[in-house]
Design an enzyme around this catalytic site. Structure first.
Site, mmCIF file in Angstrom:
data_model
loop_
_atom_site.group_PDB
_atom_site.id
_atom_site.type_symbol
_atom_site.label_atom_id
_atom_site.label_comp_id
_atom_site.label_asym_id
_atom_site.label_seq_id
_atom_site.Cartn_x
_atom_site.Cartn_y
_atom_site.Cartn_z
ATOM 1 N N SER A 142 9.562 5.503 4.832
ATOM 2 C CA SER A 142 9.680 4.868 3.524
ATOM 3 C C SER A 142 10.617 5.597 2.579
ATOM 4 O O SER A 142 11.187 4.976 1.687
ATOM 5 C CB SER A 142 8.303 4.711 2.881
ATOM 6 O OG SER A 142 7.610 5.939 2.860
ATOM 7 N N HIS A 178 8.288 -1.351 6.299
ATOM 8 C CA HIS A 178 9.679 -1.575 5.900
ATOM 9 C C HIS A 178 10.524 -2.261 6.967
ATOM 10 O O HIS A 178 11.715 -2.476 6.768
ATOM 11 C CB HIS A 178 10.318 -0.245 5.494
ATOM 12 C CG HIS A 178 9.595 0.401 4.360
ATOM 13 N ND1 HIS A 178 9.769 0.022 3.051
ATOM 14 C CD2 HIS A 178 8.628 1.358 4.341
ATOM 15 C CE1 HIS A 178 8.971 0.737 2.275
ATOM 16 N NE2 HIS A 178 8.272 1.549 3.034
ATOM 17 N N LYS A 224 6.222 -6.314 0.540
ATOM 18 C CA LYS A 224 7.598 -5.800 0.528
ATOM 19 C C LYS A 224 8.544 -6.943 0.899
ATOM 20 O O LYS A 224 8.712 -7.846 0.102
ATOM 21 C CB LYS A 224 7.667 -4.568 1.413
ATOM 22 C CG LYS A 224 6.908 -3.430 0.705
ATOM 23 C CD LYS A 224 6.710 -2.171 1.469
ATOM 24 C CE LYS A 224 5.944 -1.183 0.573
ATOM 25 N NZ LYS A 224 5.315 -0.100 1.300
HETATM 26 C C1 LIG Z 1 4.145 0.677 0.948
HETATM 27 C C2 LIG Z 1 3.643 1.297 2.189
HETATM 28 C C3 LIG Z 1 2.295 1.189 2.560
HETATM 29 C C4 LIG Z 1 1.259 0.601 1.647
HETATM 30 O O1 LIG Z 1 1.373 -0.782 1.581
HETATM 31 P P1 LIG Z 1 0.839 -1.526 0.289
HETATM 32 O O2 LIG Z 1 0.683 -2.930 0.721
HETATM 33 O O3 LIG Z 1 1.859 -1.341 -0.770
HETATM 34 O O4 LIG Z 1 -0.483 -0.883 -0.062
HETATM 35 C C5 LIG Z 1 1.919 1.686 3.778
HETATM 36 N N1 LIG Z 1 2.795 2.293 4.592
HETATM 37 C C6 LIG Z 1 4.094 2.443 4.256
HETATM 38 C C7 LIG Z 1 5.014 3.115 5.191
HETATM 39 C C8 LIG Z 1 4.548 1.952 3.037
HETATM 40 O O5 LIG Z 1 5.825 2.122 2.677
#
Ligand SMILES: *Cc1c(COP(=O)(O)O)cnc(C)c1O
Length: 394
Positions: free
Chosen positions: A180, A208, A239
């Protein structure tokens, strides 16, 4: 004053002097490439809305129609009366889309990771995690009470040593598919071979990659051509999918077990049914979204081709996450601030989110960006390199 409050105040003071204080901005527009934050217009390179779906009219219409039909509240947990037809349709559609037998929805990716890892692993088991894994994977391992081994970033040999030496009853390897804060892709094919050799399972967090990588955006596993009953995939829906929530896709037996054992699934109210309706519309946009993905990859190529800095460098990444490594916390903040004064938002990411001395600007690109947007960022960064004084920042 109580000693707890003194302690909290001292912690906040320390953060402030170290340049680690985090601040929220007040967003007053839809999430998009051009936003209004703290009352000002900005060009944003901050969001994970990689396909520009967060404010897509088709998703908004699907959500509105479903709210009219199904109401807004889920009303009860999934195992009481909260599991709505829209949730069920979305689970089936997601499983089919990523090529897994079954899928289960969670309210967020954070809830999915802590719920799945703590349900599948216990005291006699071991979890093996990349050191740069997202915080919620680590929290899941911690909650599970399993032995937690952390290996150096992307280090297949180090993982193999740990697996070889482990006498744990069950073994689970966990990794971000796309990291991330770095944007690089984990060596998942190698991990899967190790899992086969050492009777371990592989939990892949595709926060991602889902929607962005692989044919029709089916995710990093399909991008790498990986399929196995040993693979458990988590994808987030806030996302690239543009809405909120997350899903876990795996063998049916795994999903059936999670419904019985994952506390963050059982003891919580599911997201409102209209969100699932919006996500069904989103899944259609993702599946037919080759033009969006092409635009995103064109913007990534443009940034990498035309950014010519000597003082800071883009870390190697093929994905929408393009980290510009600065190093010093204050300098990263100064750079972010410089851009902000020129109407461009790029977040400075500092420890403990990233390792010490690797403070960076996390540039994230979206299909919603146009060439002019990316060129504006590039020229502002070139100007910043000339104008921001070298050395410790005031
Ligand atoms: C954003 C993210 C999460 C958490 O997801 P949310 O739906 O925002 O709680 C988990 N793992 C990674 C790698 C992330 O970037």
């Amino acid at each position: 004053m109580s000693s707890l409050l003194d302690y909290l105040a001292a912690d906040l003071d320390k953060r402030q002097t170290q340049g680690l204080m985090r601040q929220r901005r007040l967003l007053d527009s839809p999430q998009a490439e051009h936003i209004t934050a703290n009352g000002q217009a900005f060009l944003s390179f901050c969001s994970n809305d990689y396909l520009g779906l967060a404010n897509d009219p088709a998703l908004v219409a699907a959500l509105q129609a479903a709210a009219t039909e199904a109401g807004v509240g889920s009303g009860a947990s999934n195992l009481i009366t909260g599991h709505h037809r829209y949730h069920d349709q979305l689970e089936q559609a997601l499983a089919a889309f990523v090529g897994k037998p079954s899928a289960l929805l969670f309210s967020t990716g954070y809830m999915a990771n802590i719920g799945v890892i703590s349900a599948l692993m216990g005291r006699d088991d071991a979890v093996f995690s990349d050191k740069l894994n997202h915080a919620c994977l680590n929290d899941g391992a911690f909650l599970s009470r399993a032995t937690h081994h952390r290996f150096a970033h992307n280090d297949v040999a180090a993982l193999e040593k740990l697996l070889q030496a482990s006498t744990a009853r069950h073994k689970l390897v966990t990794a971000d598919a796309v990291f991330s804060m770095d944007g690089d892709i984990a060596p998942l094919a190698d991990y899967l071979s190790l899992c086969e050799r050492y009777d371990a399972y592989l939990y892949v967090d595709d926060a991602h990659g889902f929607g962005v990588l692989g044919p029709q955006g089916r995710g990093t596993l399909q991008h790498l051509g990986l399929a196995s009953p040993r693979l458990i995939m988590m994808g987030t829906l806030g996302k690239a999918a543009g809405v909120a929530g997350a899903f876990v896709a795996a063998e049916k037996i795994v999903i059936d077990y999670l419904i019985q054992h994952a506390n963050s699934y059982i003891y919580t109210t599911p997201a409102p049914p209209p969100l699932s309706a919006a996500l069904l519309a989103s899944l259609h946009e993702i599946e037919t979204g080759d033009a969006r993905r092409q635009q995103l990859f064109d913007m990534i190529a443009l940034l990498k081709r035309e950014l010519a800095l000597t003082r800071w460098h883009l870390q190697v990444s093929e994905t929408a996450i393009q980290p510009l490594i600065v190093g010093d916390n204050h300098e990263a903040l100064a750079l972010s601030h410089y851009l902000q004064l020129r109407g461009i938002l790029v977040p400075a990411i500092r420890p403990p989110t990233v390792p010490l001395n690797t403070a960076r600007l996390r540039i994230s690109l979206s299909a919603a960006h146009g060439e002019a947007d990316v060129r504006a960022l590039i020229s502002a960064l070139h100007a910043a390199e000339r104008e921001i004084p070298v050395g410790p920042q005031a």
